[in-house]
Design an enzyme around this catalytic site. Structure first.
Site, PDB file in Angstrom:
ATOM      1  N   GLU A  24     -19.519  23.342  57.193  1.00  0.00           N
ATOM      2  CA  GLU A  24     -20.982  23.444  57.078  1.00  0.00           C
ATOM      3  C   GLU A  24     -21.485  22.614  55.889  1.00  0.00           C
ATOM      4  O   GLU A  24     -22.527  21.958  55.963  1.00  0.00           O
ATOM      5  CB  GLU A  24     -21.390  24.915  56.930  1.00  0.00           C
ATOM      6  N   GLY A  74     -17.433  27.383  56.114  1.00  0.00           N
ATOM      7  CA  GLY A  74     -18.409  26.885  55.138  1.00  0.00           C
ATOM      8  C   GLY A  74     -18.061  25.486  54.664  1.00  0.00           C
ATOM      9  O   GLY A  74     -18.952  24.723  54.261  1.00  0.00           O
ATOM     10  N   ALA A 123     -15.867  29.599  52.980  1.00  0.00           N
ATOM     11  CA  ALA A 123     -16.262  30.638  52.015  1.00  0.00           C
ATOM     12  C   ALA A 123     -15.019  31.363  51.517  1.00  0.00           C
ATOM     13  O   ALA A 123     -14.008  31.417  52.233  1.00  0.00           O
ATOM     14  CB  ALA A 123     -17.204  31.617  52.695  1.00  0.00           C
ATOM     15  N   GLU A 143     -15.282  31.022  61.860  1.00  0.00           N
ATOM     16  CA  GLU A 143     -15.880  32.282  61.417  1.00  0.00           C
ATOM     17  C   GLU A 143     -15.709  33.403  62.427  1.00  0.00           C
ATOM     18  O   GLU A 143     -15.536  34.569  62.076  1.00  0.00           O
ATOM     19  CB  GLU A 143     -17.381  32.081  61.126  1.00  0.00           C
TER      20      GLU A 143
END
Ligand SMILES: CC/C=C/CC(=O)SCCNC(=O)CCNC(=O)[C@H](O)C(C)(C)COP(=O)(O)OP(=O)(O)OC[C@H]1O[C@@H](n2cnc3c(N)ncnc32)[C@H](O)[C@@H]1OP(=O)(O)O
Length: 719
Positions: free
Chosen positions: A103, A100, A61, A123
């Site tokens: 992910e 992310g 992210a 994270e």
């Protein structure tokens, strides 16, 4: 954004494009959603490959978007749509797939990684958990124990380990995108049901309760008050015990608490602070972009005590040739044995060959003649260091950088001993030097930008976080430590015990309280410095009370302990007692308590009850106040430099961002008000007097930390 091309006739190739790490910004997420729709709607396209531009899959992210109004398509439905797609989607992982990014790859049906790629869910290091399904998919894919390890530590794993764990399906040495495209063509048309990780049952061990209990205890011990690792365990537990959709709900709930927490803000600030310190500047205007480092292939270390040995190991492990010099033959032999042992153990841990042949040993200084850079690490004694610098200046080839590993002596005095003072800088390592991440690179008034750039670059090469700082007594870290230590001693005089002060500081998040650290480092180190400064003994000619030295309050407690031979762990006695010299288990010492009682009686001090708040405020705010003075003096360029130094060098809890970020969190007006309060109560303690910059910031409405540099610039321009 994301680019779409059709390759090899039937493969839709989606390339993430967002320099430098292809973070999943709103534009990138929108691009992925649009390009996926396109690939799925084109009948000629039978399969899809997702990759990132410039050899980087995705750094996760976009951290810069956190705390702002989120726009663009959210990550979770985007990943679900990929997983639910009717055509196979293959992730071509080059460089990194983090957070992310991983992910997203876990939402794909297949993952192919380049041999040099790294993947992970970091994270937790940003105060978060993998909340785009990562905490639910990873345990389903690789099992609970391995997922717990990766998610609670945030560690990156190599492609080889990822393959072993089952995170990726294939590793290649060749062009990953080409391999992925070929693979995508081969799997086109195959059933995708067995490839959707969210549908997998979570392999749950029979002793799940015990396993999670143990994991929780482990993370709580290591977390020092950080909340994200605890939430990570809870999220993985949800994966193991709940159906996928309910697990996702739990992941969302846990993330909601973390996302808005002060700890996440602190850790995200710290992420950027670490990067900011690489962009160093000097008061002369010299900067990182315009100052070119010179190559360093061969280095020398002078003095092979504890620090010199660690520095030699750090240099050799990074592939540099090192000449290690120790004039005493016996010490040289001992050092050689110790360094070889450290290199062998380090190599065993990282599975490489020990760099024994990188180090040559000498008992005289002549062999340093052809090195590019020297690090002097002799005893912390100015006269000795001056002599070494004179010799180095005479022996070394022109252009050799001369660096001192002093922990606080004046770099300029050393530079003045040499023919080329512009080549002299401080390189202040922290013990153990081959382990600790921090390096203070200290520039004196004569140090050239090239010398600073070279030391900064060398620091990076040997895996350190290097911070460029100005020259003053103690530089940044040790200068700020002085008022902190001083307050801790005053608190003992006024009624506290070492155990209580340490407990408060450890509850705040320090790995060790101030007295346990002093025992570990050796009380004699500071004692020698105080003796050299004429502080350790009262001056009978001044007629000043014993607890006043050089016109200000002084606590002789540390000196008195040293006079008794209590140097800390190494003598088995210090602020605590130990079973035997060298033991690390600190126990409260009744002798010390009686000694404190007697001391107070002798000096007419009445012990009072001191609470947590006072310990924290007096120790931390006096340290922070010195930090503001350092900014005011231009010794550190910005608050980030100080915060990075404190987290990496002094075990300041990272989830509190560093002392300057902590001050901003508490509120500058509160810090100012409490310092004023304590200074009024202790007017003979100058370090409690709020400094000008702090007052100026408060008068200016306490601007956010990223605006402090503007205020500092104004303060400097007014000088
Ligand atoms: C909705 C909430 C969802 C959260 C899930 C997440 O994905 S959270 C983010 C998880 N990702 C990470 O934690 C990765 C963070 N980045 C890194 O660890 C490193 O930057 C790297 C990717 C390993 C690359 O390291 P390298 O040393 O090669 O470069 P830099 O660290 O100097 O980074 C280069 C520049 O890129 C910026 N940057 C890196 N990652 C991000 C990111 N995720 N978001 C935004 N910006 C990122 C970094 O700040 C550097 O910028 P400069 O301006 O050049 O300093």
């Amino acid at each position: 954004m994301a680019q779409y091309t059709r390759v090899s006739g039937s493969v839709g190739l989606i390339t993430l494009q967002s320099p430098r790490v292809n973070a999943l910004s709103a534009a990138v997420r929108q691009g992925i959603v649009d390009m996926m729709q396109r690939a799925l709607s084109e009948p000629e396209v039978k399969s899809v490959v997702i990759c990132g531009q410039n050899g980087i899959f995705c750094g996760g992210a976009d951290i810069k978007e956190f705390g702002k109004n989120m726009s663009g398509p959210p990550l979770i439905p985007m990943i679900h749509a990929i997983e639910a797609a009717s055509k196979p989607v293959v992730a071509a992982i080059e460089g990194i797939a983090l957070g992310g990014g991983l992910e997203l790859a876990l939402g794909c049906h297949y993952r192919i990684a380049h041999a040099k790629a790294r993947v992970g869910l970091p994270e937790v290091t940003l105060g978060l958990l993998p909340a785009a399904g990562g905490s639910q998919r990873l345990p389903r894919l690789i099992g609970v124990p391995a997922a717990l390890d990766l998610i609670t530590t945030g560690r990156h794993v190599t492609a080889a380990e990822a393959l072993k764990l089952g995170i990726v399906d294939q590793v290649t040495d060749h062009n990953t995108v080409n391999v992925a495209v070929k693979f995508a063509k081969r799997v086109a048309g195959q059933s995708l049901d067995p490839r959707r990780i969210s549908t997998y049952p979570c392999p749950c061990p029979s002793d799940a309760d015990a396993l999670f209990e143990k994991a929780m205890q482990k993370v709580r011990r290591a977390a020092r008050g950080a909340i994200a690792p605890v939430a990570c365990v809870q999220a993985v537990r949800a994966a193991a015990t709940l159906p996928y959709n309910q697990g996702m709900e739990r992941e969302k709930e846990l993330m909601a608490t973390l996302f808005t927490s002060g700890q996440a803000r602190a850790l995200q600030y710290f992420f950027f602070a670490q990067r900011a310190v690489g962009k160093w500047s000097m008061p002369s205007g010299a900067r990182w972009e315009t100052s070119k480092p010179r190559p360093v292939h061969k280095a020398a270390v002078i003095g092979l005590g504890t620090m010199g040995r660690g520095i030699t190991v750090a240099l050799a492990q990074a592939g540099l040739s090192v000449v290690a010099v120790e004039t005493q033959e016996k010490q040289l032999m001992e050092a050689k044995q110790a360094i070889s042992g450290m290199l062998e153990r380090g190599a065993k841990r990282s599975g490489v060959a020990p760099a024994l042949d990188k180090v040559s040993y000498s008992h005289n200084i002549q062999p340093v003649a052809d090195v590019d850079l020297v690090i002097e690490a002799v005893f912390e004694d100015m006269a000795l260091k001056k002599k070494v610098f004179q010799q180095l200046s005479a022996v070394c080839k022109p252009g050799t950088f001369l660096c001192s590993n002093t922990s606080g002596l004046d770099i300029d005095h050393l530079a003045c001993q040499t023919r080329n003072p512009e080549l002299v800088v401080g390189m202040h390592f922290f013990a153990p030097a081959h382990v600790m991440k921090l390096l203070e690179v200290v520039y004196g008034p004569k140090s050239s930008p090239h010398a600073v750039a070279t030391a900064m670059q060398l620091g990076k090469k040997i895996g350190k976080v290097s911070v460029a700082v100005g020259n003053c007594r103690g530089f940044v870290g040790n200068r700020m430590l002085k008022p902190y230590l001083e307050q801790a001693l005053f608190l003992l005089e006024e009624g506290a015990t070492p155990e209580f002060v340490d407990q408060v500081l450890e509850e705040f998040g320090f790995a060790m309280g101030v007295f346990r650290v002093s025992d570990l480092s050796g009380l004699d180190v500071g004692w020698r410095v105080r003796m050299a400064d004429g502080l350790a003994q009262p001056d009978p000619t001044t007629g000043q009370p014993v607890r006043v030295r050089q016109g200000r309050r002084y606590s002789p407690l540390g000196d008195l302990l040293c006079e008794q031979g209590r140097f800390g762990q190494k003598t088995g006695r210090g602020w605590y007692q130990y079973d035997k010299p060298g033991s690390q288990v600190a126990k409260p010492d009744p002798w010390l308590h009686s000694f404190l009682d007697e001391y107070r009686t002798r000096h007419g001090l009445v012990a009072r009850r001191i609470d947590h708040q006072e310990v924290l405020e007096r120790c931390l705010y006096s340290l922070i106040n010195e930090g503001f003075r350092i900014l005011e003096d231009g010794i550190a360029a910005g608050p980030e430099d100080i915060d990075v130094i404190y987290v990496f060098g002094y075990s300041w809890p990272r989830h509190r961002g560093g002392p300057m970020f902590y001050a901003a969190t508490v509120g500058l007006n509160k810090v100012l008000e409490r310092l004023e309060h304590y200074h009024q109560a202790h007017p003979d303690v100058p370090s409690l007097q709020p400094c000008r910059l702090l007052r100026k910031l408060v008068a200016g409405g306490s601007p956010p930390i990223h605006k402090w540099r503007e205020v500092i610039k104004k303060v400097h321009s007014q000088l």
